[in-house]
Design a protein around this motif. Sequence first.
Motif, PDB file in Angstrom:
ATOM      1  N   TRP A 101       0.829  -1.197   0.000  1.00  0.00           N
ATOM      2  CA  TRP A 101       0.000   0.000   0.000  1.00  0.00           C
ATOM      3  C   TRP A 101       0.874   1.262   0.000  1.00  0.00           C
ATOM      4  N   LEU A 102       1.919   1.258   0.809  1.00  0.00           N
ATOM      5  CA  LEU A 102       2.740   2.469   0.936  1.00  0.00           C
ATOM      6  C   LEU A 102       3.952   2.462   0.001  1.00  0.00           C
ATOM      7  N   ASP A 103       4.002   1.544  -0.941  1.00  0.00           N
ATOM      8  CA  ASP A 103       5.157   1.403  -1.845  1.00  0.00           C
ATOM      9  C   ASP A 103       6.451   1.406  -1.053  1.00  0.00           C
ATOM     10  N   ALA A 104       6.494   0.594  -0.007  1.00  0.00           N
ATOM     11  CA  ALA A 104       7.615   0.671   0.919  1.00  0.00           C
ATOM     12  C   ALA A 104       8.323  -0.671   1.058  1.00  0.00           C
ATOM     13  N   GLU A 105       9.574  -0.601   1.490  1.00  0.00           N
ATOM     14  CA  GLU A 105      10.312  -1.803   1.881  1.00  0.00           C
ATOM     15  C   GLU A 105       9.695  -2.322   3.174  1.00  0.00           C
ATOM     16  N   LEU A 106       9.989  -3.577   3.493  1.00  0.00           N
ATOM     17  CA  LEU A 106       9.376  -4.161   4.693  1.00  0.00           C
ATOM     18  C   LEU A 106      10.414  -4.778   5.625  1.00  0.00           C
ATOM     19  N   VAL A 107      10.300  -4.444   6.911  1.00  0.00           N
ATOM     20  CA  VAL A 107      11.016  -5.199   7.944  1.00  0.00           C
ATOM     21  C   VAL A 107       9.946  -5.869   8.793  1.00  0.00           C
ATOM     22  N   ASP A 108       9.898  -7.166   8.753  1.00  0.00           N
ATOM     23  CA  ASP A 108       8.854  -7.912   9.461  1.00  0.00           C
ATOM     24  C   ASP A 108       9.574  -8.866  10.395  1.00  0.00           C
ATOM     25  N   SER A 109       9.552  -8.581  11.694  1.00  0.00           N
ATOM     26  CA  SER A 109      10.428  -9.322  12.596  1.00  0.00           C
ATOM     27  C   SER A 109       9.736  -9.645  13.916  1.00  0.00           C
ATOM     28  N   ASP A 110      10.143 -10.761  14.526  1.00  0.00           N
ATOM     29  CA  ASP A 110       9.631 -11.138  15.848  1.00  0.00           C
ATOM     30  C   ASP A 110      10.657 -10.869  16.932  1.00  0.00           C
ATOM     31  N   TRP A 111      11.778 -10.307  16.536  1.00  0.00           N
ATOM     32  CA  TRP A 111      12.896 -10.147  17.467  1.00  0.00           C
ATOM     33  C   TRP A 111      12.536  -9.229  18.636  1.00  0.00           C
ATOM     34  N   ARG A 112      12.991  -9.601  19.831  1.00  0.00           N
ATOM     35  CA  ARG A 112      12.790  -8.747  21.007  1.00  0.00           C
ATOM     36  C   ARG A 112      14.105  -8.634  21.777  1.00  0.00           C
ATOM     37  N   PRO A 113      14.353  -7.501  22.413  1.00  0.00           N
ATOM     38  CA  PRO A 113      15.619  -7.322  23.128  1.00  0.00           C
ATOM     39  C   PRO A 113      15.663  -8.132  24.417  1.00  0.00           C
TER      40      PRO A 113
END
Length: 730
Positions: free
Chosen positions: A191-203
């Motif tokens: 929708w936003l013509d954007a790259e994606l970072v899709d992550s489950d990582w938590r500190p």
Amino acid sequence: MNVDDVPEVPEWLPGHLRDDGIEELYPPQAEAVEKGVTEGDSLVASVPTASGKTLIAELAMLSSVARGGKALYIVPLRALASEKQEEFEQFERYGLSVGVSTGNYESEGEWLSSSDIVVATSEKVDSLVRNGASWIDDLSCVVSDEVHLVDDAHRGPTLEVTLAKLRRLNPNLQTVALSATVGNAEEMADWLDAELVDSDWRPIDLRTGVHYGQALHFDDGEKRELPVRGNEKPTSAIVRDTLDEDGSTLVFVNSRRNAEGAAKRLAGVVSETLSNEEQEALGEVADAIREVSDTDTSDDLAAAVERGAAFHHAGLARDHRSLVEGAFQDRLIKVVCATPTLAAGVNTPSRRVVVRDWRRYDGSVGGMAPLSVLEVHQMFGRAGRPGLDPYGEAVLLANSHDELDELFERYVWADPEAVRSKLAAEPALRTHVLATVASGFADSRSSLLSFLERTLYATQTDEPGRLERVTDDVVAYLVANEFLEKEGDSLAATSIGHTVSRLYLDPMSAAEIIDGLRGATDATAMGLYHLVSRTPDMYDLYLRSGDREQYTMLAYERESEFLGAMPSEFEDARFEDWLSALKTARMLEDWAGEVEEDRIAERYGVGPGDVRGKVDTAEWLLGAAERLAGELDLTIAPAIREARVRVKHGVGEDLIDLAGVRGVGRKRARRLYEAGIEDRSDLRNAEKSVVLGALRGRRQTAESILENAGREDTSMDGVREDPDAKSTAL
Ligand code: ADP
């Protein structure tokens, strides 16, 4: 990735981050940089709560500003604007300027044009676009925080359309959308013509699970026995167990009343464990809370805080909320019982999170409905403070073995839902179609449709023709109410349509107001309060059982004052709406009748924050009504003005002038009046001893009030209070 290796950021940034203890980027941050977030590329970051989304936004904004641009940070809640402002103000020492838009674009235009970073809610940005704020054209980067809220039926459409407008104004605009983990991050990126970072990582590791019986059951299979004493509730046992490990607990419940009740109960568990020092420090926080306002809510909160617990909900005054958040972060308050507003962003991590209620009342289904997975996961995400706790733990509570299994299935193992656009809902589309035409984004049916094609809604709808159909219905409504004119394919806003759009009114509110005002030659304050309370822009007070009879009687008693015809009792839903509006109007009448704030809160069963909220909305709507009346040449404008000023200050007719003096306020105005000082000019000429007496001997207050009233000699040196002024005032 080391902070030295981030391209295109200002040269002071790595050192600044290191001073804050940040050497290495978290993995999702590094991925964002690799995908070009500091080089002007658009990005959707769908990552868990507390995993460093703010820094991703800062990297984008700072690099954009370093290239000579200007950044906008859109917050989902007004309460978060000041928190983000403070956060970004740390960059001011490097010469950047940060501004917050509070909405009055005429007064703040200049200043925001020179800010490098502006913080605002989506409603404010929408309003700025409608009013043609010039600096909007200079934006090079926009960040949308909590973008998954486009799914929110009430506020989502504004965010969605605002992003579409900003991107239309500047096709090269870098759009950075921060989101909780959602089911359709890829679609959002499309929708936003954007790259994606899709992550489950938590500190920090998060263990999730469910409490049932005498144990906590975790997702890794571990079972922690947790004896429940006597007939105490499971939450008490969990809080005690957390305290044993020197940790704090955040408890999410489904209503304000429950938050208050649970805080009171859990304070009993906490108070046994407090040291003398802690008690003393908590006593100070409690005093500060009582200072904020003189209401029952304030007293109840202070009483809980003295014993180490607190409640937190939208009915609290803003200063209450920040005192509670501060003391919780300082580990003085050990338990906070909150409604879910807190989960949405205020940074208050704790060792354990308990989601006590997984259902809450939902008006649209008329009963209890389960929370979404996304919401529960966001609450879970508040567990664990990096650097302080070894790990975070978050649990739901089950009452039966079946429920234990159900909660694991429903929330612990489940993936979050997909975000769905709510733009097709009629009130939203009505408002945004008018604004889109009025602010020049479309001048015909076809250009309107092609604008709407850029929304998430268009990306998601798979029903052909639906968008056209709902748009046509809405256009027809706007034409019928004379907000739009249509000729063939072309569309234009009428002059009144422009005004409605700039005033930020729902067109249906405007139609209701115009309709009510048109028939009237004069109006009482009650008539006007009721009129604005009837509009969809006012959230009315809820009618409780027993209220119906009382307000039905009142409706007949005051029938002659209403603007517009009262529906018959047989039109059930409409009549009910009429009565809720009457209850709200009655509350406003009490406020303008100088009834004490806590009496009002008690009488209508709401918190002090709610009274102020309704008062602000009423003031805004009456201001809009005044403008509409002026534009339609209706003679009723002065009556509206009077009702508006009275609601603004919460005073009777006789105090309108006095209460308008800065520093006076409703209580002081009444005391001055009783001492014979009836308006500004009296203030300028009165005996100082009388003024001082009426202001209970507060010299500084008296001096600044006299100055604000335009008096030259304001000094109170050597003036003695007139004791008569005081005694008549009491
Ligand atoms: P979110 O916005 O994702 O909920 P925040 O941006 O508030 O999370 O980050 C949570 C905490 O993590 C903040 O206190 C922040 O200072 C810290 N933090 C962010 N990035 C890093 C990093 N790379 N290294 C260490 N701490 C970090």
